[in-house]
Write a protein that holds these residues in place. Structure first.
Motif, PDB file in Angstrom:
ATOM      1  N   ILE A 187       0.731  -0.786   0.117  1.00 26.35           N
ATOM      2  CA  ILE A 187      -0.101  -0.348   0.013  1.00 26.35           C
ATOM      3  C   ILE A 187       1.002   1.066   0.231  1.00 26.35           C
ATOM      4  N   LYS A 188       1.757   1.472   0.923  1.00 22.74           N
ATOM      5  CA  LYS A 188       2.937   2.735   0.386  1.00 22.74           C
ATOM      6  C   LYS A 188       3.132   2.654   0.098  1.00 22.74           C
ATOM      7  N   GLY A 189       3.923   1.475  -1.190  1.00 26.37           N
ATOM      8  CA  GLY A 189       4.536   1.801  -2.603  1.00 26.37           C
ATOM      9  C   GLY A 189       3.433   1.631  -2.967  1.00 26.37           C
ATOM     10  N   PHE A 190       2.021   1.750  -2.990  1.00 21.44           N
ATOM     11  CA  PHE A 190       1.264   2.184  -4.465  1.00 21.44           C
ATOM     12  C   PHE A 190       1.232   3.429  -4.575  1.00 21.44           C
ATOM     13  N   TRP A 191       0.955   4.212  -2.980  1.00 20.93           N
ATOM     14  CA  TRP A 191       0.797   5.460  -3.261  1.00 20.93           C
ATOM     15  C   TRP A 191       2.492   6.533  -3.314  1.00 20.93           C
ATOM     16  N   ASP A 192       3.490   6.163  -3.082  1.00 21.35           N
ATOM     17  CA  ASP A 192       4.926   6.313  -3.375  1.00 21.35           C
ATOM     18  C   ASP A 192       4.688   6.568  -4.851  1.00 21.35           C
ATOM     19  N   MET A 193       4.267   5.155  -5.667  1.00 23.41           N
ATOM     20  CA  MET A 193       4.186   5.097  -7.235  1.00 23.41           C
ATOM     21  C   MET A 193       3.281   6.351  -7.884  1.00 23.41           C
ATOM     22  N   TYR A 194       2.156   6.451  -7.184  1.00 22.61           N
ATOM     23  CA  TYR A 194       0.876   6.761  -8.021  1.00 22.61           C
ATOM     24  C   TYR A 194       1.174   7.979  -8.189  1.00 22.61           C
ATOM     25  N   ASP A 195       0.777   7.893  -9.840  1.00 23.55           N
ATOM     26  CA  ASP A 195       1.092   9.537 -10.588  1.00 23.55           C
ATOM     27  C   ASP A 195      -0.530  10.018 -11.250  1.00 23.55           C
ATOM     28  N   PRO A 196      -1.320  10.931 -10.257  1.00 23.12           N
ATOM     29  CA  PRO A 196      -2.101  11.232 -10.275  1.00 23.12           C
ATOM     30  C   PRO A 196      -2.426  12.332 -11.348  1.00 23.12           C
ATOM     31  N   GLU A 197      -1.775  12.303 -12.625  1.00 21.76           N
ATOM     32  CA  GLU A 197      -1.816  13.630 -13.057  1.00 21.76           C
ATOM     33  C   GLU A 197      -1.896  12.368 -14.874  1.00 21.76           C
ATOM     34  N   GLY A 198      -0.960  11.397 -14.717  1.00 23.97           N
ATOM     35  CA  GLY A 198      -0.819  10.490 -15.222  1.00 23.97           C
ATOM     36  C   GLY A 198      -2.376   9.125 -15.202  1.00 23.97           C
ATOM     37  N   TYR A 199      -2.375   8.862 -14.212  1.00 27.67           N
ATOM     38  CA  TYR A 199      -3.331   7.894 -13.910  1.00 27.67           C
ATOM     39  C   TYR A 199      -4.888   8.374 -13.047  1.00 27.67           C
ATOM     40  N   SER A 200      -5.890   7.603 -13.015  1.00 28.19           N
ATOM     41  CA  SER A 200      -7.270   7.736 -12.192  1.00 28.19           C
ATOM     42  C   SER A 200      -7.544   6.681 -11.644  1.00 28.19           C
ATOM     43  N   LEU A 201      -8.448   7.086 -10.604  1.00 29.38           N
ATOM     44  CA  LEU A 201      -8.448   5.719  -9.939  1.00 29.38           C
ATOM     45  C   LEU A 201     -10.527   6.053  -9.954  1.00 29.38           C
ATOM     46  N   TRP A 202     -11.118   5.084  -9.915  1.00 25.23           N
ATOM     47  CA  TRP A 202     -12.892   4.884  -9.887  1.00 25.23           C
ATOM     48  C   TRP A 202     -12.929   3.827  -9.031  1.00 25.23           C
ATOM     49  N   PHE A 203     -13.932   4.243  -8.580  1.00 21.71           N
ATOM     50  CA  PHE A 203     -14.829   2.935  -7.232  1.00 21.71           C
ATOM     51  C   PHE A 203     -15.649   2.384  -8.588  1.00 21.71           C
ATOM     52  N   CYS A 204     -16.404   1.050  -8.805  1.00 20.30           N
ATOM     53  CA  CYS A 204     -17.544   0.777  -9.421  1.00 20.30           C
ATOM     54  C   CYS A 204     -18.341   0.091  -8.860  1.00 20.30           C
ATOM     55  N   ASN A 205     -20.034   0.280  -8.534  1.00 17.62           N
ATOM     56  CA  ASN A 205     -21.056  -0.444  -8.034  1.00 17.62           C
ATOM     57  C   ASN A 205     -22.046  -0.967  -8.797  1.00 17.62           C
ATOM     58  N   TYR A 206     -21.973  -3.031  -8.959  1.00 15.28           N
ATOM     59  CA  TYR A 206     -22.481  -3.530 -10.295  1.00 15.28           C
ATOM     60  C   TYR A 206     -24.308  -2.503  -9.179  1.00 15.28           C
ATOM     61  N   LYS A 207     -25.459  -2.205 -10.542  1.00 10.57           N
ATOM     62  CA  LYS A 207     -25.946  -1.854 -10.233  1.00 10.57           C
ATOM     63  C   LYS A 207     -27.386  -2.960  -9.981  1.00 10.57           C
ATOM     64  N   TYR A 208     -26.934  -3.991 -10.374  1.00  6.85           N
ATOM     65  CA  TYR A 208     -28.259  -4.724 -10.011  1.00  6.85           C
ATOM     66  C   TYR A 208     -28.090  -6.259  -8.771  1.00  6.85           C
ATOM     67  N   ASN A 209     -27.539  -6.056  -7.597  1.00 15.01           N
ATOM     68  CA  ASN A 209     -27.377  -6.356  -6.894  1.00 15.01           C
ATOM     69  C   ASN A 209     -28.077  -7.355  -6.580  1.00 15.01           C
ATOM     70  N   ASP A 210     -29.073  -6.710  -6.564  1.00 19.74           N
ATOM     71  CA  ASP A 210     -30.583  -7.911  -6.026  1.00 19.74           C
ATOM     72  C   ASP A 210     -30.680  -9.248  -6.735  1.00 19.74           C
ATOM     73  N   GLU A 211     -30.434  -9.492  -8.048  1.00 20.15           N
ATOM     74  CA  GLU A 211     -29.871 -10.092  -8.466  1.00 20.15           C
ATOM     75  C   GLU A 211     -29.092 -11.177  -8.008  1.00 20.15           C
ATOM     76  N   ASN A 212     -28.050 -11.166  -7.294  1.00 15.24           N
ATOM     77  CA  ASN A 212     -27.183 -11.437  -6.909  1.00 15.24           C
ATOM     78  C   ASN A 212     -27.440 -12.421  -6.235  1.00 15.24           C
ATOM     79  N   THR A 213     -28.738 -13.723  -6.019  1.00 17.37           N
ATOM     80  CA  THR A 213     -29.015 -15.151  -6.073  1.00 17.37           C
ATOM     81  C   THR A 213     -28.175 -15.987  -5.277  1.00 17.37           C
ATOM     82  N   VAL A 214     -27.540 -16.187  -5.997  1.00 15.31           N
ATOM     83  CA  VAL A 214     -26.644 -17.174  -6.329  1.00 15.31           C
ATOM     84  C   VAL A 214     -24.883 -17.487  -6.207  1.00 15.31           C
ATOM     85  N   SER A 215     -24.641 -17.523  -5.321  1.00 23.42           N
ATOM     86  CA  SER A 215     -23.005 -17.431  -5.521  1.00 23.42           C
ATOM     87  C   SER A 215     -21.911 -17.451  -6.201  1.00 23.42           C
TER      88      SER A 215
END
Length: 419
Positions: free
Chosen positions: A292-320
């Motif tokens: 984790i420390k290495g990631f932030w040492d390497m991270y370039d906020p000008e050359g890369y971007s971070l994104w969260f994603c969330n599945y829209k249809y989680n209520d359909e995920n009834t079978v593992s």
């Protein structure tokens, strides 16, 4: 005349061959049978007008359809115990044969063919087939929890046909992570395939270690154009000599260079993505302090971007397994972005419906357009750019990279990495 089975070796052929072993009947495989050739001959079409295998050649005429062939072989022996000892046994044997064909075999085929490129691959259709298959295996598991065999206290024709249909699933589609949900089905299957008469036909059966990747559907061969009739050539008139053409016109046009990915045209970044992926993979202890420390040492906020994603249809995920397969398919289809991305996908919850959330690192300040255009899964998720000025969001990034459990108060069912 001996009984001759026209087919290549597969689970439908095994039904007749195993039945023959129990019945004491000799069934020979047609020599030099070649699928796609032998079953197209006029002689074969006379036996089965639609050219499908297997076909059993008997003294009284041909029989096609694998279950019908197995029944015929079984009935060659009077009072064959494979058909039970009473009318109700017979009915239950037929019941499980129909159940196996309609609920197990049909759903395995609907799962298998698109993955092999023999039909169009549609994730919703695959999920429906897997869910229906799990329902059938669940019902079978309940029955086998108090029964060694399907009917009575010894092997019957139902066991032979059900096991042969399961063979394709165990050897090609259903790894241990899938079948462990059905322990009585597992016990039953391995008991059956290790019976001497089964083993004589099947040999050593090994369970697949993974679900096969999706292959591109094969395009039908284009019909060849009919040869055009040749015209008689008329004697050519002598032409005045032409001036030589320019050299550039004579040469074939050189192939155009492949256009560069727009991400390759961005200004160089101080972050070397492969260095981060290597650090992530090689860190086994003190993950926070090293990776984790290495990631932030390497991270370039000008050359890369971070994104969260969330599945829209989680209520359909009834079978593992279906949920895990859904995420696995998404990561396979993201392969086109491997050079420009790193991702973590978490399947969250100890019971359904399961939540699917992810973290992605992309080259550039936006999600690459070619990824949005070519990977249809992207539309199934809500995407939010990480605000690095918010310490809570930054800590959430750390937790997702680390597979911290519990995550947001819930257990992790699985965590997958794209690197």
């Amino acid at each position: 005349m001996a009984l001759v089975l026209h087919a290549s070796r597969n689970k439908n052929v095994y039904k007749a061959l195993i039945t023959a072993e129990y019945t004491g009947v000799t069934v020979e495989l047609a020599p030099n049978f070649e699928m796609g050739v032998s079953n197209k001959t006029p002689e074969f079409i006379k036996m089965n007008p639609i050219g499908k295998i297997p076909v059993l050649e008997t003294p009284d005429g041909p029989v096609f359809e694998s279950n019908a062939i197995a029944r015929y072989v079984c009935r060659l022996k009077a009072d064959n115990p494979l058909y039970g000892s009473s009318l109700i046994d017979y009915a239950h044997i037929e019941q499980w044969i129909d159940f196996s064909s309609l609920e197990i075999d049909a759903n395995l085929i609907n799962w298998f063919r698109p993955r092999m490129g023999r039909a169009v691959y549609l994730p919703p259709a695959e999920e429906a087939a897997i869910a229906a298959l799990k329902r059938a295996l669940g019902a079978l598991n309940v029955h086998l929890s108090s029964n060694t065999y399907l009917v009575g206290h010894s092997v019957t024709l139902a066991d032979i046909i059900v096991t042969c249909n399961l063979v394709m699933g165990f050897t090609h589609l259903m790894p241990k992570s899938f079948t462990s949900e059905f322990p009585h089905v597992e016990r039953y299957f391995w008991t059956m395939v290790n019976q001497p008469n089964f083993k004589k036909v099947l040999g050593e059966v090994k369970q697949t270690e993974s679900v096969p990747p999706v292959q591109a559907a094969k395009k039908p061969a284009q019909p060849k154009e009919a040869a055009k009739p040749k015209h008689k050539e008329e004697p050519k008139k002598k032409e005045a000599p032409k001036e030589p053409k320019a050299e550039a016109a004579e040469e074939e046009e050189a192939p155009k260079p492949k256009p560069k990915n727009p991400l390759d045209l961005l200004p160089p970044s101080k972050m070397i993505l492969d260095d981060w992926k290597r650090l992530y993979s090689n860190t086994k202890t003190n993950f926070r302090e090293v990776a984790i420390k290495g990631f932030w040492d390497m991270y370039d906020p000008e050359g890369y971007s971070l994104w969260f994603c969330n599945y829209k249809y989680n209520d359909e995920n009834t079978v593992s397994f279906v949920t895990l397969n859904k995420v696995g398919g998404f990561l396979q289809r993201m392969d086109l972005a491997r050079k420009y991305a790193f991702g973590k996908m978490l399947v969250i919850g100890s019971e359904p419906p399961f939540k699917v959330k992810g973290l992605w690192l992309f080259r550039g300040q936006e999600i690459p357009k070619f990824v949005m255009d070519e990977c249809y899964d992207m539309e199934l998720y809500e995407w939010t750019k990480v605000d690095l000025s918010d310490e809570a969001q930054k800590e959430r990034v750390n937790q997702m990279i680390e597979d911290q459990e519990p995550f947001e108060g819930e257990a992790l069912l699985d965590a997958k990495c794209f690197k």
